[in-house]
Design an enzyme around this catalytic site. Structure first.
Site, mmCIF file in Angstrom:
data_model
loop_
_atom_site.group_PDB
_atom_site.id
_atom_site.type_symbol
_atom_site.label_atom_id
_atom_site.label_comp_id
_atom_site.label_asym_id
_atom_site.label_seq_id
_atom_site.Cartn_x
_atom_site.Cartn_y
_atom_site.Cartn_z
ATOM 1 N N GLU A 360 29.706 73.016 11.929
ATOM 2 C CA GLU A 360 28.417 73.151 12.598
ATOM 3 C C GLU A 360 27.353 73.628 11.615
ATOM 4 O O GLU A 360 26.177 73.282 11.749
ATOM 5 C CB GLU A 360 28.532 74.120 13.785
ATOM 6 C CG GLU A 360 27.346 74.065 14.738
ATOM 7 C CD GLU A 360 27.598 74.814 16.038
ATOM 8 O OE1 GLU A 360 28.021 74.176 17.020
ATOM 9 O OE2 GLU A 360 27.386 76.042 16.072
ATOM 10 N N HIS A 391 55.884 70.283 9.414
ATOM 11 C CA HIS A 391 56.613 69.332 10.257
ATOM 12 C C HIS A 391 55.649 68.516 11.114
ATOM 13 O O HIS A 391 56.057 67.905 12.100
ATOM 14 C CB HIS A 391 57.613 70.088 11.134
ATOM 15 C CG HIS A 391 58.632 70.835 10.335
ATOM 16 N ND1 HIS A 391 59.807 70.270 9.896
ATOM 17 C CD2 HIS A 391 58.632 72.108 9.852
ATOM 18 C CE1 HIS A 391 60.499 71.157 9.201
ATOM 19 N NE2 HIS A 391 59.803 72.284 9.157
ATOM 20 N N LYS A 516 23.522 67.382 24.839
ATOM 21 C CA LYS A 516 23.137 68.190 26.005
ATOM 22 C C LYS A 516 22.054 67.496 26.821
ATOM 23 O O LYS A 516 22.111 67.449 28.053
ATOM 24 C CB LYS A 516 22.621 69.565 25.550
ATOM 25 C CG LYS A 516 23.681 70.546 25.092
ATOM 26 C CD LYS A 516 23.002 71.867 24.754
ATOM 27 C CE LYS A 516 23.973 72.887 24.230
ATOM 28 N NZ LYS A 516 23.290 74.156 23.881
#
Length: 569
Positions: A360, A391, A516
């Protein structure tokens, strides 16, 4: 002669570009054979040991990176941040998260005002409130002690505090203080998250901390209203004032919501969300769980790195070295990602938090002056604790794409285990992998080595490891509250260094806003379709209109004017 406005126009940048081809032709096997070089790439501060000798870099590379830092005026930019200059230029704000962990007698100014007294006023208020809740002098509406806390927030109001909480959970001192208490975090607006958070909790013993600077964050406020309904439906509307507190600066909206404004804890515009874990955003819920004394040690750890970052020469400055190496890996070697690999399960939430802090902050395509960047910047950050990651995705790191790695180890485990008859104890088994993996990435395994091991000819291409894959190792002495604070601050300042060198604003986040605003249009359409039966209007493109229509048709059983229905597991 005018100073170049883009760092890539400087002679220092061009010098590194010219230097690049020689480094690319030099394998880490050769670089690691130079003991003097390796020794020069080891730095220690306060028992934190950094070894960056497995980076694709020579001492000459490092010196050229220091010249790049000078060309970027890195020291001046660091000083400007500490001096409270408005380095967040697009929002005209100071960037002063360092003030959040400054000692009480410090002076750090924003707009000519020393902000440290305000910080400590809030810290004192948190200490008093958290102690009253923990000792039972502050109780819920029915007189029961508040043993359970749900912190409601999103983004920086969630990821940072969750990282610290998870890291402290198994620390002996912190875990002792947390006996009989529970701290949960509600972030996602998905009702499943709310259901999971209230599952098994009693409203009578639950305190909700609502974290929203403006008290208007859509996801946070919907979750807050959901928990308010959960409390009031069980205990009555008047109970809200005893069971909900706020971290916010918008006192009128806090009061309108039903929370006593005296139970609101402030933070400031000079604190960015992703840098706010050391403010009331993190300190309040963490103090309720572990006690203020533990959290104060966390703040002291962060402050120790703040001092180191602002004063240590670059060649011994851990955040500066880490930041410059990231610039080298991303912008010159062309490696777009970084793996954060803590060999400690207590640090399982470090990578998600740093993912936000880094991506960000530095996920920008233009300079501070608004010029398009003609070079790669920003990193794709991800990670998982060792040995779990081995793994999972290490296969790609060993034989697929080149991804620089941060290996983080701890000398003394929070929870030592010894079993009679085992070759090594559990922590030594973990750390065996911590020491082995960087060498495996650096050296690899050649076809010649495989032939000497009598590996079948047809398997040799599959079992060959090219090596020459960069990493660095950070070794911490312990993982207590103080060291957790140090680790947080190291990564925060590393991100700032990258942004300062790239010449970008690491402290705004306009990319969050576009989605938004588009969601607002969708929200209006969903309401119109649910309540009024309106078809999806023409304001959407064909793809979105098709998806919306399909969603509405498939969920037509949702009532237009529903009665309150709370999540339940």
């Amino acid at each position: 002669m005018a100073t170049p406005s883009l760092i890539s126009e400087t002679e220092a940048w061009k010098d590194l570009k010219a230097h690049l081809e020689g480094i690319k032709r030099t394998h880490l096997r050769e670089l690691m054979g130079d003991t003097e070089r390796c020794q020069s790439m080891m730095v220690e501060f306060d028992n934190i040991f950094l070894d960056y000798s497995r980076q694709q870099a020579s001492p000459d590379t490092i010196n050229k990176l220091f010249k790049l830092a000078d060309a970027a005026h890195l020291k001046r930019k660091i000083d400007r941040m500490y001096n409270g200059d408005h380095i967040n230029s697009t929002e005209n704000r100071s960037v002063l998260h360092v003030a959040l962990r400054a000692p009480r007698n410090s002076a750090i100014c924003s707009d000519g005002k020393n902000v440290v007294p305000d910080v400590w006023s809030v810290l004192d208020k948190i200490k008093d409130f958290s102690e009253r809740v923990r000792n039972g002098s502050w109780v819920g509406a029915t007189g029961k002690e508040l043993k359970d806390v749900i912190a409601v927030g999103i983004g920086g109001s969630f990821l940072g505090p969750l990282f610290v909480h998870t890291a402290l959970q198994t620390d002996p001192e912190a875990s002792k203080n947390a006996i009989g208490r529970e701290l949960r975090f509600l972030a996602n607006v998905d009702p499943i998250d709310a259901a999971k958070n209230i599952s098994g909790l009693n409203p009578e013993t639950t305190l909700v901390v609502v974290v929203s600077k403006t008290f208007t964050t859509a996801e946070t406020m919907l979750n807050a209203r959901t928990l308010r309904e959960w409390i009031s439906s069980a205990l009555g509307a008047s109970a809200v004032a005893k069971h909900m507190v706020a971290v916010s600066t918008n006192l009128p909206l806090v009061e309108k919501f039903g929370i006593d404004p005296n139970n609101a804890f402030a933070f400031w515009d000079w604190v960015g969300g992703r840098y706010s874990v050391c403010s009331a955003v993190g300190v309040l819920p963490l103090s309720l769980q572990y006690g203020f004394a533990v959290v104060e040690k966390f703040l002291q750890g962060a402050h120790s790195i703040d001092q180191h970052f602002s004063s240590a020469p670059f060649e011994k400055n851990i955040p500066v070295l880490l930041g410059l190496l990231s610039v080298w890996n991303v912008s010159f070697l062309g490696y777009p990602a970084r793996a954060i690999l803590p060999y400690s399960q207590a640090l399982e939430k470090l990578a998600p938090h740093i993912q936000q802090v880094s991506m960000e902050s530095n996920g920008k395509g233009v300079s501070v002056d608004g010029l398009p960047l003609p070079f790669e910047s920003g990193e794709i950050d991800f990670g998982e604790p060792g040995t779990n990651g081995q793994h999972s995705f290490y296969q790609l790191i060993h034989q697929g794409r080149v991804i620089p790695c941060d290996f983080i180890g701890v000398v003394k485990s929070q929870q030592p285990v010894y079993l009679k008859g085992e070759v090594v104890n559990n922590h030594d088994e973990l750390m065996s992998n911590f020491f082995a993996q960087p060498d495996a990435l650096a050296y690899g395994k050649t076809p010649e080595q495989l032939k000497k091991e009598n590996v079948s000819e047809h398997l040799i291409p599959h079992k060959t490891f090219n090596g020459n894959r960069p990493s660095l190792s950070i070794l911490l002495p312990t993982l207590d509250a103080y060291r957790i604070g140090q680790l947080l601050a190291v990564y925060e300042h590393r991100v700032a260094v990258q942004g300062f060198v790239w010449g970008i604003n690491s402290f705004d986040q306009w990319g969050v806003e576009l989605g938004k605003s588009l969601a607002t249009q969708v929200r209006k359409q969903l309401h119109a379709s649910r309540v009024k039966g309106e078809a999806v209007e023409e304001g959407f493109n064909f793809s979105t209109k098709t998806l919306l229509t399909r969603y509405l048709e498939a969920s037509s059983d949702v009532p237009a004017d529903p009665s309150t229905l709370l999540p339940k597991i």
